[in-house]
Design a protein around this motif. Structure first.
Motif, PDB file in Angstrom:
ATOM      1  N   THR A  55       7.426 -53.745  -1.428  1.00  0.00           N
ATOM      2  CA  THR A  55       6.920 -54.093  -0.091  1.00  0.00           C
ATOM      3  C   THR A  55       7.919 -53.783   1.015  1.00  0.00           C
ATOM      4  OG1 THR A  55       7.736 -56.372  -0.307  1.00  0.00           O
ATOM      5  CG2 THR A  55       5.478 -55.925  -1.061  1.00  0.00           C
ATOM      6  N   VAL A  56       9.012 -53.133   0.691  1.00  0.00           N
ATOM      7  CA  VAL A  56      10.054 -52.863   1.688  1.00  0.00           C
ATOM      8  C   VAL A  56       9.582 -51.789   2.671  1.00  0.00           C
ATOM      9  CG1 VAL A  56      12.382 -51.930   2.027  1.00  0.00           C
ATOM     10  CG2 VAL A  56      11.917 -53.530   0.143  1.00  0.00           C
ATOM     11  N   PRO A  57       9.596 -52.079   3.987  1.00  0.00           N
ATOM     12  CA  PRO A  57       9.219 -51.055   4.960  1.00  0.00           C
ATOM     13  C   PRO A  57      10.202 -49.894   4.970  1.00  0.00           C
ATOM     14  CG  PRO A  57       9.148 -53.257   5.942  1.00  0.00           C
ATOM     15  CD  PRO A  57       9.843 -53.393   4.626  1.00  0.00           C
ATOM     16  N   ILE A  58       9.676 -48.702   5.177  1.00  0.00           N
ATOM     17  CA  ILE A  58      10.493 -47.494   5.276  1.00  0.00           C
ATOM     18  C   ILE A  58      10.175 -46.850   6.617  1.00  0.00           C
ATOM     19  CG2 ILE A  58      11.013 -45.241   4.276  1.00  0.00           C
ATOM     20  CD1 ILE A  58       9.924 -46.344   1.594  1.00  0.00           C
ATOM     21  N   ALA A  59      11.206 -46.686   7.443  1.00  0.00           N
ATOM     22  CA  ALA A  59      11.005 -46.146   8.792  1.00  0.00           C
ATOM     23  C   ALA A  59      11.785 -44.847   8.942  1.00  0.00           C
ATOM     24  CB  ALA A  59      11.459 -47.152   9.844  1.00  0.00           C
TER      25      ALA A  59
ATOM     26  N   ALA B 256      -2.238 -45.108   7.990  1.00  0.00           N
ATOM     27  CA  ALA B 256      -2.244 -46.073   6.891  1.00  0.00           C
ATOM     28  C   ALA B 256      -1.228 -47.198   7.046  1.00  0.00           C
ATOM     29  CB  ALA B 256      -1.975 -45.346   5.572  1.00  0.00           C
ATOM     30  N   THR B 257      -0.407 -47.153   8.087  1.00  0.00           N
ATOM     31  CA  THR B 257       0.671 -48.138   8.230  1.00  0.00           C
ATOM     32  C   THR B 257       0.122 -49.546   8.393  1.00  0.00           C
ATOM     33  OG1 THR B 257       2.003 -46.461   9.357  1.00  0.00           O
ATOM     34  CG2 THR B 257       2.753 -48.736   9.513  1.00  0.00           C
ATOM     35  N   SER B 258       0.690 -50.484   7.659  1.00  0.00           N
ATOM     36  CA  SER B 258       0.244 -51.869   7.743  1.00  0.00           C
ATOM     37  C   SER B 258       0.864 -52.570   8.943  1.00  0.00           C
ATOM     38  CB  SER B 258       0.633 -52.635   6.470  1.00  0.00           C
ATOM     39  OG  SER B 258       2.031 -52.842   6.416  1.00  0.00           O
ATOM     40  N   ARG B 259       0.163 -53.590   9.412  1.00  0.00           N
ATOM     41  CA  ARG B 259       0.702 -54.394  10.507  1.00  0.00           C
ATOM     42  C   ARG B 259       1.993 -55.070  10.083  1.00  0.00           C
ATOM     43  NH1 ARG B 259       0.450 -54.344  15.925  1.00  0.00           N
ATOM     44  NH2 ARG B 259       1.859 -56.023  16.510  1.00  0.00           N
ATOM     45  N   GLY B 260       2.069 -55.447   8.817  1.00  0.00           N
ATOM     46  CA  GLY B 260       3.259 -56.114   8.324  1.00  0.00           C
ATOM     47  C   GLY B 260       4.493 -55.241   8.419  1.00  0.00           C
TER      48      GLY B 260
ATOM     49  N   LEU C 241       6.440 -45.976   8.623  1.00  0.00           N
ATOM     50  CA  LEU C 241       6.253 -45.782  10.053  1.00  0.00           C
ATOM     51  C   LEU C 241       7.415 -44.969  10.598  1.00  0.00           C
ATOM     52  CD1 LEU C 241       7.369 -48.899  12.093  1.00  0.00           C
ATOM     53  CD2 LEU C 241       7.618 -48.814   9.616  1.00  0.00           C
ATOM     54  N   ASN C 242       7.310 -44.569  11.857  1.00  0.00           N
ATOM     55  CA  ASN C 242       8.417 -43.906  12.538  1.00  0.00           C
ATOM     56  C   ASN C 242       9.133 -44.910  13.436  1.00  0.00           C
ATOM     57  OD1 ASN C 242       7.799 -41.484  11.368  1.00  0.00           O
ATOM     58  ND2 ASN C 242       7.166 -40.457  13.252  1.00  0.00           N
TER      59      ASN C 242
ATOM     60  N   THR D  35      12.765 -39.733  12.588  1.00  0.00           N
ATOM     61  CA  THR D  35      12.501 -38.371  13.041  1.00  0.00           C
ATOM     62  C   THR D  35      12.147 -38.305  14.523  1.00  0.00           C
ATOM     63  OG1 THR D  35      11.121 -36.419  12.719  1.00  0.00           O
ATOM     64  CG2 THR D  35      10.078 -38.556  12.333  1.00  0.00           C
ATOM     65  N   SER D  36      12.632 -37.261  15.168  1.00  0.00           N
ATOM     66  CA  SER D  36      12.241 -36.984  16.549  1.00  0.00           C
ATOM     67  C   SER D  36      11.271 -35.810  16.610  1.00  0.00           C
ATOM     68  CB  SER D  36      13.481 -36.666  17.392  1.00  0.00           C
ATOM     69  OG  SER D  36      14.163 -35.530  16.871  1.00  0.00           O
ATOM     70  N   SER D  37      10.933 -35.247  15.457  1.00  0.00           N
ATOM     71  CA  SER D  37      10.116 -34.026  15.414  1.00  0.00           C
ATOM     72  C   SER D  37       8.758 -34.201  14.753  1.00  0.00           C
ATOM     73  CB  SER D  37      10.881 -32.919  14.667  1.00  0.00           C
ATOM     74  OG  SER D  37      12.135 -32.679  15.232  1.00  0.00           O
ATOM     75  N   PHE D  38       8.708 -34.977  13.678  1.00  0.00           N
ATOM     76  CA  PHE D  38       7.506 -35.024  12.859  1.00  0.00           C
ATOM     77  C   PHE D  38       6.735 -36.324  13.085  1.00  0.00           C
ATOM     78  CE2 PHE D  38      10.744 -32.589  10.494  1.00  0.00           C
ATOM     79  CZ  PHE D  38      10.119 -31.353  10.510  1.00  0.00           C
ATOM     80  N   LEU D  39       5.421 -36.211  13.077  1.00  0.00           N
ATOM     81  CA  LEU D  39       4.578 -37.391  13.209  1.00  0.00           C
ATOM     82  C   LEU D  39       4.532 -38.140  11.887  1.00  0.00           C
ATOM     83  CD1 LEU D  39       1.618 -36.001  15.339  1.00  0.00           C
ATOM     84  CD2 LEU D  39       3.803 -36.977  16.070  1.00  0.00           C
ATOM     85  N   VAL D  40       4.270 -39.429  11.990  1.00  0.00           N
ATOM     86  CA  VAL D  40       4.312 -40.276  10.801  1.00  0.00           C
ATOM     87  C   VAL D  40       3.331 -39.799   9.740  1.00  0.00           C
ATOM     88  CG1 VAL D  40       2.756 -41.948  11.913  1.00  0.00           C
ATOM     89  CG2 VAL D  40       4.181 -42.668   9.998  1.00  0.00           C
ATOM     90  N   ASP D  41       2.140 -39.376  10.135  1.00  0.00           N
ATOM     91  CA  ASP D  41       1.153 -38.921   9.150  1.00  0.00           C
ATOM     92  C   ASP D  41       1.537 -37.582   8.518  1.00  0.00           C
ATOM     93  OD1 ASP D  41      -0.408 -41.154   9.385  1.00  0.00           O
ATOM     94  OD2 ASP D  41      -1.833 -40.275  10.790  1.00  0.00           O
TER      95      ASP D  41
END
Length: 329
Positions: free
Chosen positions: A120-124, A167-171, A146-147, A127-133
Motif C-alpha cells: 500500500t506504499v504510495p509511489i510518486a 487509476a490513482t487512489s485518493r489515499g 502519482l506524480n 518527473t517533469s516530462s511524463f504524465l502519470v498515465d
C-alpha cells in the motif's frame, strides 16, 4: 511517535534536494542509487552524502538550522546502492522516484520500486516530462502511483505540483500531500496535463524573453532586471489570475488584442478572459472574476496586498524611503 521513513530512488540533483528537504523536515530518508557504478560506487555514494550534507550546512548559514543540530539532521539521511536497498525500501512509508528523465529508465525503476516496498506504499514520480498515465503501466497496482513534481532547488523551493492519474487512489494523493505539508512544502494539485502549472507558464515567458533579446528589444541584463524588479516582485504577491482580477480582465483583453495584432497570434486573449469580461466578471470592479470579492472587505483586501507588496520590495532593497533633504548654508 515513530519517525516517518521515505525512500528516494535516484541520487542525482533532484534526489539529493528532496533528501535534504525531508531531513530538514525531520523525516528519515534513504537515497537509493540504482546505477551500477562498478569500482566507483563507494566514492560516488560518498559524494552524494557530502552534497546533501553541504545543502543542509547551507541552512546553517541561512540561520535555518543551528550548528548544534546540523549533525543530527544530516544523520537522518542514508545513501545506498541497489545491493543494500532491500531493508530501507521495505521500511519505507512512501517513495519518490527521481531517476533520469528517460521513459524506459523510469519504467524500470518503478517496476523495481513496486517489487521492493509494501503493498500500500504510495509511489510518486518526480518527473517533469511524463504524465502519470504514461508511466503507470510499469506498475501492477497503479492506484498507488502519482506524480509529485518538485521545483529546483528542491530543498529550498516550497512548491510541489501533484498530479493524480486515471487509476490513482485518493489515499495515495492524501498520504503524499500530508507528508509534503509535514515537511513544510506547499502542494498544489493539477490535472495530468503536459507542463503541469509552473513549467507550462515559465516555458512561455522564457521563450518570449529570448525572442525579445533576438529582436533587439532590450539586453538580457535589462530584461532580467525588469523581471526581477517588476514582474517577479508583483507576482510574488498576486498570482497571475488574481492579478487579472486586480487590474480588470477587460484591460488584459484589449492589451492582448493589440499585442496579437502587432506581435503574433500567441498573444491572443484566452477565451475565458473574454467570457469573464462579457459576463460581468471583470474582477474587483464587478465583485467577481476568477475570484469572488466581498464589497464589505475588498478595501481591507487591497490594503493587505499593498502591504505585502511593500514587504517584498523592502526585502529586495527596492522600497523607496523618504529622507529629509539636507540643507546647506
Amino acid at each position: 511517535m515513530t519517525r516517518r521513513h521515505v525512500a528516494v530512488v535516484g541520487a542525482g540533483r533532484m534526489g539529493q534536494g528532496i533528501a535534504a528537504a525531508l531531513a530538514f523536515g525531520n523525516v528519515s530518508v534513504t537515497v537509493v542509487d540504482l546505477r551500477d557504478r562498478g569500482a566507483d560506487s563507494a566514492a560516488y555514494l560518498e559524494g552524494v552524502r557530502a552534497s546533501i550534507r553541504a545543502a543542509l550546512a547551507h541552512k546553517v548559514t541561512l540561520g535555518l538550522v543551528t550548528v548544534e543540530d546540523l549533525e543530527g539532521v544530516a544523520a537522518l539521511v542514508t545513501v545506498v546502492g541497489e545491493v543494500d536497498a532491500l531493508t530501507p525500501m521495505a521500511d519505507a512509508d512512501l517513495v519518490f522516484e527521481a531517476v533520469p528523465e528517460v521513459a524506459e529508465v523510469k519504467r524500470d525503476a518503478l517496476t523495481w520500486i513496486e517489487a521492493m516496498v509494501g503493498d500500500t506504499v504510495p509511489i510518486a514520480s518526480t518527473t517533469s516530462s511524463f504524465l502519470v498515465d504514461d508511466l503507470a503501466g510499469a506498475l501492477s497496482a497503479p492506484a498507488r502511483f502519482l506524480n509529485a513534481h518538485w521545483l529546483n532547488p528542491a530543498d529550498l523551493m516550497p512548491l510541489v505540483e501533484m498530479a493524480a492519474g486515471t487509476a490513482t487512489s485518493r489515499g495515495a494523493v492524501d498520504a503524499t500531500r500530508e507528508l509534503l505539508l509535514a515537511v513544510g512544502k506547499v502542494p498544489v494539485v493539477c490535472a495530468p496535463s503536459p507542463g503541469y502549472i509552473v513549467p507550462r507558464l515559465q516555458s512561455l515567458v522564457m521563450n518570449e524573453a529570448a525572442r525579445m533579446v533576438a529582436e533587439g528589444v532590450a539586453s538580457a541584463e535589462d530584461i532580467d532586471t525588469a523581471v526581477r524588479i517588476g514582474f517577479g516582485s508583483r507576482f510574488a504577491v498576486l498570482g497571475l489570475l488574481e492579478f487579472i482580477d486586480w487590474g480588470g480582465c477587460d484591460t488584459l483583453f484589449h492589451a492582448s488584442n493589440y499585442l496579437s495584432h502587432e506581435l503574433g497570434e500567441r498573444f491572443a486573449p484566452a477565451p475565458l478572459v473574454e467570457a469573464n469580461m462579457n459576463s460581468g466578471r471583470r474582477g474587483i470592479s464587478d465583485g467577481a472574476g476568477f475570484y469572488e470579492f466581498d464589497a464589505d472587505t475588498v478595501d481591507d483586501y487591497r490594503a493587505q496586498r499593498i502591504a505585502d507588496f511593500a514587504r517584498v520590495l523592502d526585502a529586495l532593497g527596492r522600497l523607496g524611503r523618504h529622507e529629509e533633504f539636507a540643507t546647506t548654508d
